[in-house]
Design a protein around this motif. Sequence first.
Motif, mmCIF file in Angstrom:
data_model
loop_
_atom_site.group_PDB
_atom_site.id
_atom_site.type_symbol
_atom_site.label_atom_id
_atom_site.label_comp_id
_atom_site.label_asym_id
_atom_site.label_seq_id
_atom_site.Cartn_x
_atom_site.Cartn_y
_atom_site.Cartn_z
ATOM 1 N N LEU A 394 0.833 -1.208 0.000
ATOM 2 C CA LEU A 394 0.000 0.000 0.000
ATOM 3 C C LEU A 394 0.870 1.262 0.000
ATOM 4 N N LEU A 395 1.930 1.250 0.800
ATOM 5 C CA LEU A 395 2.828 2.412 0.822
ATOM 6 C C LEU A 395 3.516 2.597 -0.523
ATOM 7 N N ARG A 396 3.854 1.489 -1.159
ATOM 8 C CA ARG A 396 4.496 1.578 -2.481
ATOM 9 C C ARG A 396 3.516 2.090 -3.535
ATOM 10 N N LEU A 397 2.258 1.680 -3.425
ATOM 11 C CA LEU A 397 1.229 2.113 -4.374
ATOM 12 C C LEU A 397 1.030 3.624 -4.313
ATOM 13 N N TYR A 398 1.087 4.193 -3.110
ATOM 14 C CA TYR A 398 0.784 5.619 -2.935
ATOM 15 C C TYR A 398 2.015 6.437 -2.547
ATOM 16 N N GLN A 399 3.217 5.927 -2.802
ATOM 17 C CA GLN A 399 4.409 6.638 -2.352
ATOM 18 C C GLN A 399 4.567 8.004 -3.026
ATOM 19 N N ASP A 400 4.175 8.121 -4.294
ATOM 20 C CA ASP A 400 4.308 9.411 -4.973
ATOM 21 C C ASP A 400 3.418 10.470 -4.332
ATOM 22 N N PRO A 418 -8.237 5.497 0.202
ATOM 23 C CA PRO A 418 -9.250 5.745 -0.838
ATOM 24 C C PRO A 418 -10.253 4.600 -0.939
ATOM 25 N N GLU A 419 -11.488 4.941 -1.287
ATOM 26 C CA GLU A 419 -12.537 3.925 -1.381
ATOM 27 C C GLU A 419 -12.348 3.015 -2.590
ATOM 28 N N LEU A 420 -11.752 3.529 -3.649
ATOM 29 C CA LEU A 420 -11.516 2.735 -4.851
ATOM 30 C C LEU A 420 -10.022 2.457 -4.977
ATOM 31 N N ILE A 421 -9.646 1.220 -4.718
ATOM 32 C CA ILE A 421 -8.250 0.799 -4.840
ATOM 33 C C ILE A 421 -8.200 -0.335 -5.856
ATOM 34 N N PRO A 422 -7.511 -0.161 -6.978
ATOM 35 C CA PRO A 422 -7.466 -1.214 -7.993
ATOM 36 C C PRO A 422 -6.757 -2.463 -7.462
ATOM 37 N N ALA A 423 -7.467 -3.582 -7.467
ATOM 38 C CA ALA A 423 -6.945 -4.807 -6.863
ATOM 39 C C ALA A 423 -5.683 -5.295 -7.565
ATOM 40 N N GLU A 424 -5.737 -5.372 -8.887
ATOM 41 C CA GLU A 424 -4.579 -5.894 -9.627
ATOM 42 C C GLU A 424 -3.355 -5.006 -9.431
ATOM 43 N N GLN A 425 -3.583 -3.703 -9.424
ATOM 44 C CA GLN A 425 -2.468 -2.768 -9.252
ATOM 45 C C GLN A 425 -1.850 -2.920 -7.864
ATOM 46 N N LEU A 426 -2.707 -3.072 -6.842
ATOM 47 C CA LEU A 426 -2.199 -3.255 -5.485
ATOM 48 C C LEU A 426 -1.380 -4.536 -5.385
ATOM 49 N N PHE A 427 -1.883 -5.622 -5.955
ATOM 50 C CA PHE A 427 -1.175 -6.892 -5.853
ATOM 51 C C PHE A 427 0.116 -6.879 -6.671
ATOM 52 N N GLN A 428 0.177 -6.072 -7.696
ATOM 53 C CA GLN A 428 1.447 -5.903 -8.416
ATOM 54 C C GLN A 428 2.489 -5.235 -7.525
ATOM 55 N N HIS A 429 2.055 -4.247 -6.751
ATOM 56 C CA HIS A 429 2.979 -3.577 -5.834
ATOM 57 C C HIS A 429 3.350 -4.487 -4.667
ATOM 58 N N ILE A 430 2.400 -5.293 -4.198
ATOM 59 C CA ILE A 430 2.722 -6.249 -3.130
ATOM 60 C C ILE A 430 3.747 -7.261 -3.630
ATOM 61 N N ALA A 431 3.573 -7.724 -4.875
ATOM 62 C CA ALA A 431 4.509 -8.701 -5.445
ATOM 63 C C ALA A 431 5.904 -8.107 -5.598
ATOM 64 N N ALA A 432 5.990 -6.792 -5.765
ATOM 65 C CA ALA A 432 7.293 -6.147 -5.951
ATOM 66 C C ALA A 432 8.042 -5.956 -4.637
ATOM 67 N N ILE A 433 7.376 -6.201 -3.505
ATOM 68 C CA ILE A 433 8.018 -6.062 -2.199
ATOM 69 C C ILE A 433 8.859 -7.312 -1.911
ATOM 70 N N HIS A 434 10.123 -7.109 -1.561
ATOM 71 C CA HIS A 434 11.024 -8.224 -1.242
ATOM 72 C C HIS A 434 11.108 -8.356 0.278
ATOM 73 N N MET A 435 10.676 -9.494 0.768
ATOM 74 C CA MET A 435 10.674 -9.720 2.210
ATOM 75 C C MET A 435 11.957 -10.394 2.654
#
Length: 462
Positions: A394-400, A418-435
């Motif tokens: 979520l932080l990566r999605l809205y970092q700008d 925000p009430e409208l959060i694109p699911a695919e876009q969020l999961f793309q950013h989650i996938a980009a996070i390296h744990m």
Amino acid sequence: MATPSLLLYIDRSLFARRVKDSRPVEQRDPGWKLFGKVPPREGPIKDPKRIQKEYETKSGRAGPGNPTSPRHSVRKNLDFEPLSTTALILEDRPANLPAKPAEEAQKHRQQYEEMVAQAKKRELKEAQKRKKQLEDRCKLEESIGTAAQIWNQEILPNWSTTCTSRRVRDLWWQGIPPSVRGKVWSLAVGNELNITHELYSICLARAKEKWSTTPAPSLETEAEDAGSSNRESSLELIKLDISRTFPQLCIFQQGGPYHDVLHSILGAYTCYRPDVGYVQGMSFIAAVLILNLDTADAFIAFANLLNKPCQMAFFRVDHSLMLTYFAAFEVFFEENLPKLFAHFQKNNLTPDIYLIDWIFTLYSKSLPLDLACRVWDVFCRDNEEFLFRTGLGLLRLYQDVLTTMDFIHMAQFLTRLPELIPAEQLFQHIAAIHMTSRNRKWAQVLQALQKDPERGSPVLKR
């Protein structure tokens, strides 16, 4: 047989009665208003011609004997009544005005044709958009149906051998079909506590007995019960909190179809774990489970979910362990989003400000419900690590957006997403996070911080 004189008398009497009854209705019967009768109007009736004449005099219109007003003469000479700006462009001028020059008429005709072309273009674009939306919806429904068939026929019957395969994990990431979501959640969460349906019934009966002997809650008792050592006293706090659970759905509020079910599960859990009792945020977790599972199965999944280390740390308000989780989160925050991490540090925005609500409700309060369920899908598979990975996504999605805000606006934004959060876009950013951090995974970082909390713990250092 009646004589002619008698017939004449009857005919005259009927005629006289008809004349007598032919009075206007307003004089014969009282009129009506909204809440009763009003007396009939008295006084002489005005002549219709006189009324028309008075109206024309007041409105400036000329009657048959009045001089004609300039406005009336212009309107009288109009050969058309313009209905829109299009009509003004197309129609010729009235007879009492000079005719349009040929160039102006051609220009207006061209403007009209451009307007029509733009309108047709907009209509075509909207039609194409609706068609694409319909096609996307059909594709989505078809893919969900196909996935549900795969889960039902191939994965669920062979759960122990297929749940860890690469193919199943890929399907899992794409979202579990709603028709099988409850079954998958139950299997993934498990039942380490060995709770049975009978135990749920026993706990529910005890809760009902407690409710029957406890007075109705009030604002004063709510404050007292919040700090009470007897956690079963929080049974009454449940009633105050249920109405705040997904209020937009209107199904958990008083009189709604799931109000009593939610009340029962939360009450039964309070009696099952009096050492934990009821804590705000639990109602959202129980509500999501109710929407996907039968009541007893929802209670079993609910108790096992809350028994996980992260949830137990938060719901028992173990401050030191909560700070350790925040510290581990910041380690991966700095690793993945160094620029935003530095901006948060500069503005003294610590993760407890926004993470507590996200973790307490497992994102069910912060995200749209369908998106929250998809987060739950992977959370049931990957456990607590995915909760913090979702936070970083979520932080990566809205970092700008966040990097342009100050402390107040960042806190407001993150606590009310925000009430409208694109699911695919969020999961793309989650996938980009390296744990991973310095070749250490989430569990290793968390364990190291628990042993030596001062090392690499930005929260505790501040």
